[in-house]
Design an enzyme around this catalytic site. Structure first.
Site, PDB file in Angstrom:
ATOM      1  N   HIS A 429       0.819  -1.207   0.000  1.00 21.87           N
ATOM      2  CA  HIS A 429       0.000   0.000   0.000  1.00 21.87           C
ATOM      3  C   HIS A 429       0.861   1.269   0.000  1.00 21.87           C
ATOM      4  O   HIS A 429       0.633   2.197  -0.776  1.00 21.87           O
ATOM      5  CB  HIS A 429      -0.940  -0.007   1.214  1.00 21.87           C
ATOM      6  CG  HIS A 429      -1.732   1.238   1.355  1.00 21.87           C
ATOM      7  ND1 HIS A 429      -1.338   2.295   2.151  1.00 21.87           N
ATOM      8  CD2 HIS A 429      -2.882   1.645   0.758  1.00 21.87           C
ATOM      9  CE1 HIS A 429      -2.214   3.266   2.059  1.00 21.87           C
ATOM     10  NE2 HIS A 429      -3.168   2.899   1.219  1.00 21.87           N
ATOM     11  N   CYS A 760      35.314   1.226 -23.474  1.00 17.39           N
ATOM     12  CA  CYS A 760      34.447   1.169 -22.286  1.00 17.39           C
ATOM     13  C   CYS A 760      35.171   1.637 -21.029  1.00 17.39           C
ATOM     14  O   CYS A 760      34.725   1.393 -19.923  1.00 17.39           O
ATOM     15  CB  CYS A 760      33.902  -0.243 -22.088  1.00 17.39           C
ATOM     16  SG  CYS A 760      35.178  -1.497 -21.847  1.00 17.39           S
TER      17      CYS A 760
END
Length: 806
Positions: A429, A760
């Site tokens: 919730h 990279c």
């Protein structure tokens, strides 16, 4: 139901469709739509009937209480908790005291008897509220009204129906309608009466056909715990979490790309007190907490149903319609069922052209951690609430810290700057409401209410990945908003370095051409934590404590080796799925021996080296020595991700390959374990990070499908310095002419051999001018850290424009 049909008190699921929201509310209309259309497609839905909105209005008119309710609500002030409490209580009392008209009561009882003829005498039912304005795409009424489980017998059913009608005026429902500008008397309540699934004897949970955190649309998210589903919905437990990749699932692969164990400490079961049938929470036996509530077949079945349901509603709406579903497993029949479905109401409304980035500008002491909800940051005074009686003291802008929230708390949640709970998962919730409100929340902290002092200034950060952190003090942070439509794509491919699987979905929204570097080390160190040889040779381990830790980590898996293979495969698969079908280049493990030794049990298998940086690492481990057995597990994991999960956009890369012969030996070793170069589009790259890779680039190009420059190691080995040494670190610079000459040579030779070359390393992420140098050399791709992608993309696009003009 078509207009002109006679008004009815009862409509069965097979009489209903999604167009009947005005008659039976969103929940019941959806159940009817699925029962009528999707049971024939294999989706199991328990039968039932709806007590209509007409019946609710009939009760109000016959009992003459509508005017009373209007009078009670005059002068309502939802910002005044005592005012809201008092008026809500009086309205509910008025409805509860009203006598059901005999004709309405008789129809409900006769329908229940019909359901008993189908399922057995005195059958157990769930009695759920279904408001006529609920589950609209931009307003979720879910959880605003009450649900009653394990209801049996005619008297109990009528009582539960009366309570459901009254729950249209819970405090949170009144407050919510005022916020959304709904007229209290233009919203009516229908009731769903549905055969219970005996999940009290098995498990249940919530499922979304979209990622609730990022809006990534190609994944099904499943949360589950033992017992009835209310605990998962309300966030009373920390559930198990599973992700399934939809595109591969639809091609009949088995793409369970993530499985995470929740603590699942309690479960809701049936209980009987005299003649009253109710529910209660009991503790879950310790050993069951360490098992997943669903097996792989069940996870895949639920995910397939999620796709069927989403596809059905999308076709009906003629647009993409992600769904929020509740599922349950019957512990008696062992069957799975869908018991609810509604449109997802947060991510489906999001504008994905605007990228919003939150970033902390300061560091602070971490007081507690849990699961991030969203990616925002909020700060304020912590208000620790341990009892619902104290919610009236909560003030605007405070950080709500509590055990868990339920719908009664929504009036204060909407004025909080952030929410922290001890319990709950990402579909609890607190998480759902926080997303709808657009505020950060961290759920499942376990001890947040103890670790965070009431009244202390805190910063709640969900901007650092899956693990959310609550920091001491109000830390400075910045918010950047980027209009992605304005960013031009350069010819040079801009890829990303992504190590953390939990942020892969989030990063996929940054404009990119795939992943140039996905490092196994992050997954092994952060998620597996155990040295692979400790799992292979568990019986030879000398340290008792090490064995205990391994036992706990591997308990849910078929074997200790399966634990390693599954976790590594899933970590890589999360990244590959996020960027599918773009290339994702995965570097095989490149820990140094001292780093391997720091893994659980690692010191029993690793040598002590004087200089691990240039010692036994990368390729040299894969084909010789005791690590060869561990490399076999890495290969098995990559094969699983590519072939079982269907993620053939994964390319593999060998790091620190000193000689051409080593390259051949590695590829041969991979072939032994089913990773055959060229088969199923498998490409194998090599890291270009040692001077020998550049000098012999023509020879390496005959062995590998592509190069990726690792500028960190190439710089230190070209300049002959240890980048970890503070004494010489001042000399470390990728822009050194010798390093640049090496990089130019590597690019030139790859072009000559017509194979791809990218980079990279850290350099282009940190230094724009270095990225510009790479573009001038003609590099195919640059892989950047996610936080530098936007600015570097813009700079490179500008540079390419200038170069074209020359």
């Amino acid at each position: 139901m078509k207009p002109g049909k006679p008004k009815k008190f009862i409509l069965w699921f097979d009489e209903l469709g999604i167009e009947d929201v005005p008659l039976v509310g969103g929940k019941n209309a959806s159940l009817g739509e699925m029962y009528r259309n999707l049971t024939k497609k294999g989706v199991n839905i328990p039968n039932g009937f709806a007590v209509t909105a007409y019946a609710y209005n009939y009760l109000l008119e016959r009992a003459k209480i509508r005017d009373d309710i209007k009078r009670i609500l005059q002068g309502l002030d939802t910002s005044d908790m005592s005012n809201l409490n008092e008026r809500g209580r009086k309205v509910r009392e008025a409805i509860l005291k009203a006598e059901f008209p005999k004709e309405l009561k008789d129809e409900i009882i006769n329908s229940y008897k019909k359901l008993c003829r189908e399922y057995g005498p005195n059958t157990d039912v769930a009695v759920r509220s279904s408001a006529t304005a609920e589950d609209l795409p931009d307003a979720s009424f879910a959880g605003q009204q009450e649900t009653y489980l394990n209801i049996r017998g005619e008297h109990s059913l009528i009582e539960a129906c009366k309570k459901c009608f009254a729950s249209l005026f819970t405090n949170r429902a009144i407050s919510y309608r005022v916020d959304k500008h709904f007229d209290h008397f233009k919203v009516a309540l229908s009731i769903g009466v549905q055969k219970m699934v005996r999940s009290d004897k098995a498990c249940s949970g919530v499922m979304f056909s979209i990622d609730t955190e990022t809006g990534f649309k190609d994944a099904v998210l499943i949360n589950g715990s033992y017992g009835l589903g209310e605990n998962v919905v309300l966030g009373a437990v920390n559930p198990d979490q599973f992700y399934v990749f939809k595109p591969a699932l639809k091609k009949r692969f088995r793409p369970i790309i993530s499985k995470k164990l929740g603590s699942k400490r309690i479960k809701m079961i049936y209980s009987e007190h005299g003649t009253k049938h109710t529910t209660e929470n009991v503790e879950v036996p310790y050993e069951q907490r360490y098992k997943f509530v669903l097996n792989d077949e069940e996870i895949l079945k639920l995910a397939k149903w999620a796709c069927i349901i989403e596809d059905h509603y999308s076709a009906k709406a003629k647009k993409f319609k992600p769904m929020d579903m509740e599922w349950a497993k019957d512990g008696v029949t062992k069957e799975l069922f869908i018991v609810q479905a509604r449109p997802e109401t947060v991510q489906s409304q999001k504008n994905f052209n605007i990228l919003e980035e939150y970033a902390l500008k300061e560091k602070g002491a971490v007081m507690a951690t849990g699961l991030s909800v969203g990616s925002k940051i909020g700060s304020g005074k912590a208000h620790v609430i341990k009892s619902a009686e104290d919610i009236g003291d909560f003030k605007q802008g405070e950080v709500l810290v509590t055990e868990k929230t339920d719908p009664d708390w929504e009036p204060i949640m909407k004025i909080a700057s952030a929410i922290v709970t001890n319990k709950g998962g990402r579909t609890a919730h607190a998480a759902i409401v926080a997303r709808e409100l657009g505020i950060p929340a961290i759920v499942g902290t376990e001890k947040g209410t103890e670790a965070i002092p009431d009244g202390a200034d805190v910063t709640v950060s969900c901007a650092e990945g899956e693990v959310g952190k609550i920091y001491k003090g109000k830390l400075k942070f910045e918010i950047r908003k980027i209009d992605l439509k304005k960013i031009k794509r350069p010819k040079t491919q801009i890829m990303m370095n992504v190590g953390n699987p939990d942020r892969a979905f989030e990063f996929s929204f940054i404009p990119n051409d795939g992943v140039g570097l996905a490092r196994e080390e992050f997954i092994i160190g952060g998620y597996i934590k155990v040295h692979p040889l400790s799992l292979v040779h568990y019986d030879k381990l000398k340290d008792k404590k090490t064995k205990e830790i391994i036992d706990e980590l591997t308990y849910p898996y078929k074997s200790r080796v399966d634990f390693f293979v599954e976790k590594l495969a899933q970590g890589v698969a999360m990244i590959a799925a996020a960027f599918y079908p773009k290339d994702v280049i995965v570097r095989m493990s490149d820990f140094k021996s001292n780093e391997y030794a720091s893994l659980i049990g690692g010191h029993e298998f690793e040598p002590k080296e004087e200089n691990p940086m240039i010692g036994w690492r990368g390729a040299s481990r894969y084909y010789a020595g005791n690590y060869r057995e561990a490399f076999a597990l890495e290969c098995k994991a990559m094969k699983k991700a590519r072939e079982e999960m269907g993620l053939n956009n994964i390319k593999l890369m060998i790091p620190f390959c000193r000689t051409v012969e080593e390259g051949k030996l590695c590829i041969a070793e991979m072939r032994k374990h089913g990773l055959v170069q060229g088969k199923n589009d498998l490409e194998i790259y090599v890291m270009c990070e040692i001077p020998s890779n550049v000098v012999l680039a023509d020879e390496f190009a005959k062995v590998f499908d592509g190069f990726s420059i690792g500028s960190n190691d190439l710089t230190q080995l070209t300049l002959g310095l240890d980048r970890d040494s503070e004494l010489v670190s001042r000399l470390y610079d990728e822009r050194n002419p010798a390093v640049k000459r090496m990089i130019y040579e590597a690019i030139h030779k790859c072009k000559r051999n017509k194979i791809k070359i990218g980079i990279c390393g850290q350099g282009p992420s940190d230094k724009i001018e270095f990225a510009e140098f790479l573009v001038k050399c003609g590099i195919d791709s640059i892989s950047l850290n996610p936080d530098t992608v936007i600015k570097t993309t813009v700079a490179i696009a500008e540079l390419e424009k200038k170069l074209r003009k020359k």
